[in-house]
Write a protein that holds these residues in place. Structure first.
Motif, PDB file in Angstrom:
ATOM      1  N   LYS A 273     -29.479 -67.021 -79.002  1.00 37.47           N
ATOM      2  CA  LYS A 273     -30.816 -67.049 -78.400  1.00 37.47           C
ATOM      3  C   LYS A 273     -31.792 -66.128 -79.140  1.00 37.47           C
ATOM      4  O   LYS A 273     -32.598 -65.418 -78.523  1.00 37.47           O
ATOM      5  CB  LYS A 273     -30.758 -66.693 -76.910  1.00 37.47           C
ATOM      6  CG  LYS A 273     -29.913 -67.648 -76.077  1.00 37.47           C
ATOM      7  CD  LYS A 273     -30.034 -67.332 -74.604  1.00 37.47           C
ATOM      8  CE  LYS A 273     -29.103 -68.196 -73.746  1.00 37.47           C
ATOM      9  NZ  LYS A 273     -29.376 -69.622 -73.859  1.00 37.47           N
ATOM     10  N   SER A 296     -36.125 -73.750 -81.858  1.00 39.11           N
ATOM     11  CA  SER A 296     -35.675 -72.356 -81.888  1.00 39.11           C
ATOM     12  C   SER A 296     -36.249 -71.605 -83.084  1.00 39.11           C
ATOM     13  O   SER A 296     -35.963 -70.428 -83.256  1.00 39.11           O
ATOM     14  CB  SER A 296     -34.148 -72.289 -81.942  1.00 39.11           C
ATOM     15  OG  SER A 296     -33.664 -72.915 -83.105  1.00 39.11           O
ATOM     16  N   ILE A 324     -36.368 -70.997 -77.195  1.00 39.42           N
ATOM     17  CA  ILE A 324     -34.971 -70.687 -76.876  1.00 39.42           C
ATOM     18  C   ILE A 324     -34.395 -71.885 -76.139  1.00 39.42           C
ATOM     19  O   ILE A 324     -34.552 -72.028 -74.931  1.00 39.42           O
ATOM     20  CB  ILE A 324     -34.861 -69.398 -76.039  1.00 39.42           C
ATOM     21  CG1 ILE A 324     -35.446 -68.225 -76.829  1.00 39.42           C
ATOM     22  CG2 ILE A 324     -33.409 -69.114 -75.688  1.00 39.42           C
ATOM     23  CD1 ILE A 324     -35.610 -66.958 -76.032  1.00 39.42           C
TER      24      ILE A 324
END
Length: 337
Positions: A273, A296, A324
């Motif tokens: 993440k 991302s 994320i």
């Protein structure tokens, strides 16, 4: 009982990406009860050989300067001598003819490949990239099993089944990682770009200026360490150089943002993440960066766009929840090859 061999290369010219991702599959093979031995066949590049041995893999080397035909002959000799049943290949240099020739000598041929340049004669083809299902894969013999998409992503063990990761509001730590070899000399350029940013002008809701720290990963094949050190010494930022990193996941989890090259590292950052600004090193990284752009990562392209790092950092933090995405299901991965 069977013997499995992996025909994979790494080093200064091609980077360490193929070595790193294939180790995920090699470690899974080691756990299989019917596999009594797993080893690598690789060109004699010291950085690649050392990386494999550090991770407890047996290595049989072949000469770097073998001709195409001589290499195929040598690999066949190793397959016969070592009684290899399963062969896994991961190299852009291994073409259709090469695969046809080695398949004759093994029970099962598995090919890891990022693209679909020809009809594959392999029993299994693995492409865990996010764009894999967009490609037109074809089977040479009509019996190939294609395992495509992020359910078949080759993630190293340390990135599987990670604990719940806290997503923090402010940037305290920035990670810089461009792979095993800094092909385009990006690291000193990134440090220089960061040093030109007036972090005090960035809204403190995004960055903790007082405690900001930067971790730089030095890959095993870097030949620009002197330049990196020079830029670090000029910098007023709090910077650590990390050599021989054994646990990349720890550095990634520690960081709120990464500045990274493209390729498989982007999937590892997604697993931890850690949203990333991407600086491309090679053409084969373009498709991944473009497909993940907005998921991302923010794709900055090549180094001529390095001055956009400041805007990228602010953009990532302002919209961090948009970057994320849980598109990797690491618990589902079971290759059973």
């Amino acid at each position: 009982m069977s013997v499995a061999a992996l025909r994979v290369d790494g080093g200064k010219d091609i980077g360490m990406g193929h070595i790193m991702r294939s180790m995920a599959l090699a470690n899974d093979l080691k756990k299989e009860k019917e596999v009594e031995r797993v080893f690598y066949i690789t060109k004699n590049d010291l950085s690649a050989v050392n990386k494999l041995k550090e991770n407890d893999f047996e290595v049989i080397t072949i000469e770097k300067d073998l001709s195409y035909d001589d290499e195929i002959k040598k690999v066949k000799e190793i397959i016969k001598k070592e009684k290899v049943n399963k062969l896994i290949t991961d190299s852009y240099d291994i073409d259709q003819n090469y695969l046809i020739e080695v398949r004759k000598f093994v029970d099962r041929l598995i090919t890891i490949h990022d693209f679909a340049p020809f009809a594959f004669p392999s029993d299994v083809v693995i492409n865990g990239n996010v764009y894999a299902e967009d490609l037109d894969y074809q089977s040479y013999y009509g019996d190939t099993e294609f395992r495509l998409g992020t359910d078949y992503l080759l993630l190293r063990e340390e990135f599987k089944n990670l604990p719940e990761i806290e997503v923090r509001d402010k940037v305290h730590n920035i990670l810089i990682t461009v792979g095993g070899y800094d092909t385009r000399n990006l690291t000193p350029k990134i440090i220089k770009a960061l040093n030109s940013i007036d972090f005090d002008e960035i809204d403190d809701q995004y960055i903790d200026n007082e405690n900001l720290h930067i971790d730089i990963v030095i890959g095993p094949s870097f030949d620009n360490i002197d330049q990196i050190v020079t830029e670090v010494e000029k910098s007023s930022l709090d910077i650590s150089l990390n050599f021989n990193v054994k646990k990349m996941s720890k550095l990634m989890i520690k960081s709120e943002i990464a500045i990274s090259s493209g390729g498989s590292t982007l999937y590892e950052l997604a697993a931890t993440k850690t949203p990333a600004l991407v600086m491309l090193q090679a053409e084969n990284q373009i498709r991944v960066a473009e497909k993940l752009d907005g998921k991302s990562v923010v794709n900055l392209g090549y180094e001529e766009n390095i001055t956009n790092i400041s805007e990228g950092i602010i953009g990532l933090m302002r919209n961090k929840n948009d970057y994320i995405n849980d598109f990797i299901n690491s618990k589902k991965m079971n290759f059973n090859i």
